[in-house]
Design an enzyme around this catalytic site. Structure first.
Site, mmCIF file in Angstrom:
data_model
loop_
_atom_site.group_PDB
_atom_site.id
_atom_site.type_symbol
_atom_site.label_atom_id
_atom_site.label_comp_id
_atom_site.label_asym_id
_atom_site.label_seq_id
_atom_site.Cartn_x
_atom_site.Cartn_y
_atom_site.Cartn_z
ATOM 1 N N ASP A 91 0.823 -1.212 0.000
ATOM 2 C CA ASP A 91 0.000 0.000 0.000
ATOM 3 C C ASP A 91 0.858 1.265 0.000
ATOM 4 O OD1 ASP A 91 -2.283 1.496 0.076
ATOM 5 O OD2 ASP A 91 -2.720 1.135 2.189
ATOM 6 N N GLY A 92 0.339 2.324 -0.638
ATOM 7 C CA GLY A 92 0.989 3.634 -0.564
ATOM 8 C C GLY A 92 1.687 4.076 -1.837
ATOM 9 N N ARG B 168 0.303 8.370 -10.736
ATOM 10 C CA ARG B 168 0.076 7.190 -9.882
ATOM 11 C C ARG B 168 0.711 5.942 -10.503
ATOM 12 N NH1 ARG B 168 -3.472 7.348 -5.819
ATOM 13 N NH2 ARG B 168 -3.947 5.161 -6.135
ATOM 14 N N SER C 91 -6.869 -5.946 -5.765
ATOM 15 C CA SER C 91 -8.047 -6.534 -5.122
ATOM 16 C C SER C 91 -9.229 -6.518 -6.080
ATOM 17 C CB SER C 91 -8.397 -5.748 -3.856
ATOM 18 O OG SER C 91 -9.014 -4.527 -4.204
ATOM 19 N N ASN D 228 -10.288 -3.088 -6.717
ATOM 20 C CA ASN D 228 -9.416 -2.153 -7.444
ATOM 21 C C ASN D 228 -9.865 -1.867 -8.881
ATOM 22 O OD1 ASN D 228 -6.336 -3.212 -5.782
ATOM 23 N ND2 ASN D 228 -7.689 -1.499 -5.320
ATOM 24 N N ARG E 198 1.817 -4.318 6.708
ATOM 25 C CA ARG E 198 1.113 -3.285 5.931
ATOM 26 C C ARG E 198 1.821 -1.948 6.089
ATOM 27 N NH1 ARG E 198 -5.215 -2.374 4.574
ATOM 28 N NH2 ARG E 198 -4.778 -0.789 3.008
ATOM 29 N N GLU F 77 0.079 -12.376 13.335
ATOM 30 C CA GLU F 77 0.570 -11.128 13.915
ATOM 31 C C GLU F 77 0.418 -10.040 12.845
ATOM 32 O OE1 GLU F 77 2.118 -10.659 17.032
ATOM 33 O OE2 GLU F 77 1.403 -12.672 17.459
HETATM 34 C C1 FPP Z 1 -2.034 0.113 -3.420
HETATM 35 O O1 FPP Z 1 -1.476 1.402 -3.314
HETATM 36 C C2 FPP Z 1 -1.411 -0.589 -4.529
HETATM 37 C C3 FPP Z 1 -2.036 -1.170 -5.572
HETATM 38 C C4 FPP Z 1 -3.502 -1.235 -5.745
HETATM 39 C C5 FPP Z 1 -1.262 -1.807 -6.670
HETATM 40 C C6 FPP Z 1 -0.110 -2.632 -6.174
HETATM 41 C C7 FPP Z 1 0.648 -3.114 -7.310
HETATM 42 C C8 FPP Z 1 1.973 -3.217 -7.308
HETATM 43 C C9 FPP Z 1 2.827 -2.832 -6.196
HETATM 44 C C10 FPP Z 1 2.640 -3.786 -8.459
HETATM 45 C C11 FPP Z 1 2.990 -5.208 -8.093
HETATM 46 C C12 FPP Z 1 3.693 -5.794 -9.154
HETATM 47 C C13 FPP Z 1 3.858 -7.101 -9.320
HETATM 48 C C14 FPP Z 1 4.681 -7.490 -10.449
HETATM 49 C C15 FPP Z 1 3.260 -8.148 -8.471
HETATM 50 P P1 FPP Z 1 -2.408 2.644 -3.595
HETATM 51 O O2 FPP Z 1 -2.437 2.926 -5.038
HETATM 52 O O3 FPP Z 1 -3.759 2.376 -2.964
HETATM 53 O O4 FPP Z 1 -1.672 3.785 -2.826
HETATM 54 P P2 FPP Z 1 -2.363 5.002 -2.120
HETATM 55 O O5 FPP Z 1 -3.151 4.445 -0.982
HETATM 56 O O6 FPP Z 1 -1.202 5.824 -1.668
HETATM 57 O O7 FPP Z 1 -3.199 5.694 -3.146
#
Ligand code: FPP
Length: 237
Positions: A14-15, A27, A59, A62, A185, A204
């Site tokens: 996350d983040g 983004r 998710s 998403n 997280r 945990e």
């Molecule tokens: C949540 O952060 C992140 C996601 C919904 C996407 C996560 C995807 C990746 C890290 C790429 C993974 C890649 C592979 C190859 C498995 P957010 O967008 O919700 O962040 P925010 O809360 O700061 O807006």
């Protein structure tokens, strides 16, 4: 006495969005940086011998994000899976088995094919299983397992009163793997967000204000160190 390694660690990545916004980037750039962090942490976890790692990448909720962001994330998966194909010898040496974890319906076919290839080719690499949770929701996963049992009941093969927790567990995407010992997280949030909700009954929880793209191998070490100090009681004393 050596340090006790968690057998299974879950990461809620996350983040990425906040990381990008704070730098004046899009983004999508944040998700690219998130994917770099994923590579770094995944590799490190394999090197130190973690048995299972689960990364929450996308998710079922998403899909509600802007189409451009969703398509950028899907492209990041494609790039990673092509790269994994090119690096398959290295991954084999690390003993890494890749496992797609999520609903197949609604996912682009080519991505599912790439995941299937990576999964099938790494099936004999049993040192570390890397579950990539894509189009994943914990409730949907439980529903999926329960429906399977319901079909057996309807077919007269299973007595409803003989259904056990283990039967539900063995219909989840993580069947055969240890339950997550610890869930990490970043980005200051302290909730599970539908991530492995059945498997996490006794997990945990570890959180940090750092954003996922900034998560380092030193942070990973800290997770392991903190885990080894916690006294897990599983409802006992
Ligand atoms: C949540 O952060 C992140 C996601 C919904 C996407 C996560 C995807 C990746 C890290 C790429 C993974 C890649 C592979 C190859 C498995 P957010 O967008 O919700 O962040 P925010 O809360 O700061 O807006």
């Amino acid at each position: 006495m050596g340090i006790e390694l968690p057998r299974h660690i879950g990461f809620i990545m996350d983040g990425n969005g906040r990381w990008a916004t704070s730098r004046g980037l899009s983004r999508s750039e944040g998700h690219k940086a998130g994917a770099d962090a994923f590579r770094r942490i995944c590799e490190y976890g394999c090197d130190i011998g973690i048995k299972s790692m689960t990364f929450y990448a996308f998710s079922t909720e998403n899909w509600k994000r802007p189409a451009q962001e969703v398509s950028a994330i899907m492209n990041i998966f494609r790039d990673y899976l092509h790269e994994a194909q090119e690096r398959k010898e290295e991954n084999a040496q690390k003993g890494m088995h890749m496992h797609y974890m999520g609903e197949r319906e609604g996912m682009p076919e080519d991505i599912l094919d790439l995941f299937d290839t990576a999964e099938n080719e790494s099936v004999n690499q049993t040192k570390t299983t890397v579950n990539i949770a894509v189009n994943y929701g914990g409730r949907a996963e439980i529903l999926h397992s329960v429906k399977r049992l319901a079909h057996s009941v309807a077919a007269g093969e299973l007595d409803p009163d003989s259904i056990t927790e283990d039967m539900i567990t063995s219909g989840l995407y993580t069947a055969g793997q240890p339950e997550p010992d610890i869930i990490v997280r970043p980005s200051g949030e302290q909730r599970l967000s539908n991530f492995m909700i059945w498997q996490a009954a006794y997990s945990e929880f570890w959180y940090t204000d750092k954003l996922w793209p900034d998560f380092t191998t030193e942070d990973f070490d800290k997770v392991i160190e903190d885990y080894s100090k916690r006294h897990r009681r599983f409802g006992g004393v």
